[in-house]
Design an enzyme around this catalytic site. Structure first.
Site, PDB file in Angstrom:
ATOM      1  N   PHE A 165       7.001   8.287  12.227  1.00 14.90           N
ATOM      2  CA  PHE A 165       5.777   8.753  12.871  1.00 14.90           C
ATOM      3  C   PHE A 165       5.600  10.265  12.721  1.00 14.90           C
ATOM      4  O   PHE A 165       4.480  10.761  12.571  1.00 14.90           O
ATOM      5  CB  PHE A 165       5.765   8.383  14.352  1.00 14.90           C
ATOM      6  CG  PHE A 165       5.393   6.951  14.621  1.00 14.90           C
ATOM      7  CD1 PHE A 165       4.880   6.141  13.625  1.00 14.90           C
ATOM      8  CD2 PHE A 165       5.558   6.403  15.881  1.00 14.90           C
ATOM      9  CE1 PHE A 165       4.534   4.824  13.865  1.00 14.90           C
ATOM     10  CE2 PHE A 165       5.217   5.086  16.134  1.00 14.90           C
ATOM     11  CZ  PHE A 165       4.698   4.295  15.129  1.00 14.90           C
ATOM     12  N   GLU A 179      -2.939   5.931   7.278  1.00 15.69           N
ATOM     13  CA  GLU A 179      -2.393   6.894   8.244  1.00 15.69           C
ATOM     14  C   GLU A 179      -3.000   6.701   9.636  1.00 15.69           C
ATOM     15  O   GLU A 179      -3.176   7.652  10.396  1.00 15.69           O
ATOM     16  CB  GLU A 179      -2.595   8.349   7.794  1.00 15.69           C
ATOM     17  CG  GLU A 179      -2.343   8.631   6.339  1.00 15.69           C
ATOM     18  CD  GLU A 179      -0.908   8.406   5.901  1.00 15.69           C
ATOM     19  OE1 GLU A 179      -0.096   7.926   6.713  1.00 15.69           O
ATOM     20  OE2 GLU A 179      -0.600   8.703   4.738  1.00 15.69           O
ATOM     21  N   ARG A 228      -1.401  12.999   8.422  1.00 17.48           N
ATOM     22  CA  ARG A 228      -2.679  12.943   9.134  1.00 17.48           C
ATOM     23  C   ARG A 228      -3.296  14.331   9.268  1.00 17.48           C
ATOM     24  O   ARG A 228      -4.516  14.494   9.169  1.00 17.48           O
ATOM     25  CB  ARG A 228      -2.459  12.322  10.516  1.00 17.48           C
ATOM     26  CG  ARG A 228      -2.129  10.845  10.475  1.00 17.48           C
ATOM     27  CD  ARG A 228      -1.543  10.365  11.800  1.00 17.48           C
ATOM     28  NE  ARG A 228      -1.335   8.928  11.794  1.00 17.48           N
ATOM     29  CZ  ARG A 228      -0.645   8.264  12.721  1.00 17.48           C
ATOM     30  NH1 ARG A 228      -0.098   8.926  13.737  1.00 17.48           N
ATOM     31  NH2 ARG A 228      -0.508   6.958  12.645  1.00 17.48           N
ATOM     32  N   CYS A 249       6.512  12.027  10.212  1.00 16.96           N
ATOM     33  CA  CYS A 249       6.029  12.248   8.852  1.00 16.96           C
ATOM     34  C   CYS A 249       4.557  11.870   8.734  1.00 16.96           C
ATOM     35  O   CYS A 249       3.764  12.569   8.084  1.00 16.96           O
ATOM     36  CB  CYS A 249       6.862  11.433   7.864  1.00 16.96           C
ATOM     37  SG  CYS A 249       8.626  11.827   7.847  1.00 16.96           S
ATOM     38  N   LEU A 250       4.176  10.767   9.368  1.00 16.08           N
ATOM     39  CA  LEU A 250       2.775  10.354   9.347  1.00 16.08           C
ATOM     40  C   LEU A 250       1.877  11.427   9.945  1.00 16.08           C
ATOM     41  O   LEU A 250       0.763  11.659   9.465  1.00 16.08           O
ATOM     42  CB  LEU A 250       2.596   9.041  10.103  1.00 16.08           C
ATOM     43  CG  LEU A 250       3.157   7.782   9.448  1.00 16.08           C
ATOM     44  CD1 LEU A 250       2.971   6.585  10.372  1.00 16.08           C
ATOM     45  CD2 LEU A 250       2.511   7.519   8.103  1.00 16.08           C
ATOM     46  N   PHE A 293      -2.107  -0.241  23.788  1.00  8.33           N
ATOM     47  CA  PHE A 293      -1.551  -0.933  22.636  1.00  8.33           C
ATOM     48  C   PHE A 293      -0.978  -2.271  23.103  1.00  8.33           C
ATOM     49  O   PHE A 293      -0.373  -2.370  24.164  1.00  8.33           O
ATOM     50  CB  PHE A 293      -0.440  -0.094  21.993  1.00  8.33           C
ATOM     51  CG  PHE A 293      -0.960   1.108  21.266  1.00  8.33           C
ATOM     52  CD1 PHE A 293      -1.373   1.025  19.957  1.00  8.33           C
ATOM     53  CD2 PHE A 293      -1.049   2.337  21.914  1.00  8.33           C
ATOM     54  CE1 PHE A 293      -1.847   2.143  19.295  1.00  8.33           C
ATOM     55  CE2 PHE A 293      -1.529   3.456  21.252  1.00  8.33           C
ATOM     56  CZ  PHE A 293      -1.930   3.363  19.947  1.00  8.33           C
ATOM     57  N   TRP A 329       0.825  -1.207   0.000  1.00  4.11           N
ATOM     58  CA  TRP A 329       0.000   0.000   0.000  1.00  4.11           C
ATOM     59  C   TRP A 329       0.865   1.265   0.000  1.00  4.11           C
ATOM     60  O   TRP A 329       0.606   2.206   0.736  1.00  4.11           O
ATOM     61  CB  TRP A 329      -0.980   0.020   1.179  1.00  4.11           C
ATOM     62  CG  TRP A 329      -2.035  -1.034   1.068  1.00  4.11           C
ATOM     63  CD1 TRP A 329      -2.199  -2.121   1.873  1.00  4.11           C
ATOM     64  CD2 TRP A 329      -3.056  -1.124   0.062  1.00  4.11           C
ATOM     65  NE1 TRP A 329      -3.256  -2.882   1.439  1.00  4.11           N
ATOM     66  CE2 TRP A 329      -3.815  -2.285   0.334  1.00  4.11           C
ATOM     67  CE3 TRP A 329      -3.403  -0.321  -1.034  1.00  4.11           C
ATOM     68  CZ2 TRP A 329      -4.882  -2.679  -0.462  1.00  4.11           C
ATOM     69  CZ3 TRP A 329      -4.476  -0.711  -1.823  1.00  4.11           C
ATOM     70  CH2 TRP A 329      -5.205  -1.866  -1.528  1.00  4.11           C
TER      71      TRP A 329
END
Length: 395
Positions: free
Chosen positions: A247, A374, A254, A249-250, A394, A173
């Site tokens: 993260f 994302e 987002r 960059c994510l 988590f 993806w």
């Protein structure tokens, strides 16, 4: 006569709430430029491109020339625009199609941001001006076939050699990979997760477009295999060590989604309003019935709340006070509400709502994909929950 005038005067979405009115001048200028570009260059062919699963690569340099790529980055040919301006651009692109906001996001928020934040000066000089102009395309290879929500379990590995690195693994993806010139590849090393700049013509790097998609059909998502891909020592992004690199960059991506999906919601709401005025059933426009007006009112309320949330997060980001949890609040809420708005719009359009005469079904399909990437709803709920309780749920 007075009652009739009051009923019809100033009707329509813009009469109740306008995004333009809440934006600072610089952001409004960017927004209007993006709106004009998207409506002129993307909208005329988007239904046909969605049906044909066609990505119009020829638009990339035009988008770069307009300044939209990496526009939040300063220097290196980038515009240095505000976060609010970038968000407004995302809204206008996604009002036409999520796939094109995704392109702007993958190129600018992911690939270019990784280089800008963590690259060497040589890497920045080599890639950022070309990517900002649209002459080079980047992709961001993080997600793997075994699952995207647990990057800590990454199986792609990079091993040191006498003169560089050998990277082995697989990614899934990955947006733009088949048209990209450079891939930001994240891999496990003896020092933890590190990022590497891998030219896509490197032997052993193979990108294959994913087919059979019912969403994001006018854009490209790919599988990548990395079969003993050899890169030089200077391929390493020196500033990124551990998962905080990808993260960060994510979170840039987002943030763009928080704004973008409200563009899709606006498009669906506008189509529903137009249909409510023109579709006559039982001798009256369906917009004259209470149930339809209640639906439209509920859609407008959630759309307005979503845009105001995006504007608030933009102000926080421009002030340097935006937290990870607040980004998750925005992504979780706005995607969820955009999907609800699209579904209600489809109900107002009736059977015709599933056809390409209207953009609603296409937006509905695309938004389901946006909901997944994302960070899924579940992941963002856990991020918010952790911030509220101080306890991590988590696994």
């Amino acid at each position: 006569m007075i009652e009739q005038t009051l009923e019809t005067a100033g009707s329509g979405l813009e009469a109740v709430f306008s995004v333009d009115a809440i934006l600072p001048e610089d952001a409004r200028d960017w927004q209007l430029r993006a709106r004009e570009f998207a409506r002129r260059r993307i909208a005329p062919t988007i239904e046909e491109d969605f049906e044909a699963q066609h990505f119009r690569r020829e638009l990339i340099e035009e988008i770069g020339a307009a300044g939209f790529l990496g526009m939040h980055i300063s220097g290196y040919g980038c515009a240095g625009a505000s976060a609010t301006a970038y968000g407004a651009v995302c809204l206008e692109f996604e009002a036409i199609d999520s796939g094109w906001r995704t392109f702007v996001s993958v190129q600018g928020s992911l690939a270019m941001t990784a280089i800008a934040k963590f690259g060497s000066e040589e890497q920045k000089q080599r890639w950022l001006p070309e990517m900002a102009a649209g002459r080079a395309v980047g992709c961001f290879a993080l997600t793997e076939p075994s699952g995207g929500s647990d990057p800590g379990a990454m199986r792609t590995v990079a091993q040191r050699t006498a003169d560089g690195w050998v990277i082995t693994g697989a990614k899934r993806w990955i947006g733009l990979a088949t048209v990209a010139d450079i891939a930001v590849v994240w891999a496990q090393t003896d020092d933890g997760v590190r990022g590497f700049l891998v030219p896509t013509d490197t032997p052993g790097f193979t990108a294959t477009a994913i087919t059979g998609k019912h969403a994001m059909r006018a854009s490209i998502q790919c599988d990548i295999t990395l079969d003993d891909v050899q890169v030089a020592s200077d391929a390493l992004l020196p500033g990124a060590v551990g998962l905080r690199g990808p993260f960060s960059c994510l979170n840039e991506a987002r943030y763009g989604i928080v704004w973008g999906v409200m563009g899709a919601a606006r498009s669906c709401l506008s189509a529903a309003i137009d249909r409510a005025r023109s579709r006559v059933v039982f001798g009256e426009p369906i917009g004259a019935y209470q149930l339809t007006q209640a639906k439209l009112a509920d859609m407008l309320v959630e759309y307005e709340k979503g845009v105001l949330l995006a504007r608030h997060l933009g102000a926080q980001k421009d002030a340097g006070t935006l937290s990870h949890a607040q980004i998750s609040v925005g992504k979780l809420n706005n995607v969820r509400e955009a999907i609800a708005i699209a579904g209600t719009a489809r109900s107002i359009l009736g059977g015709d709502g599933v056809t390409s005469e209207f953009p609603v079904m296409r937006h509905m399909a695309n938004l389901e994909a946006v909901r997944t990437y994302e960070g899924t709803d579940e992941i963002h709920a856990l991020i918010v929950g952790r911030a509220l309780t101080g306890l991590s749920a988590f696994a």
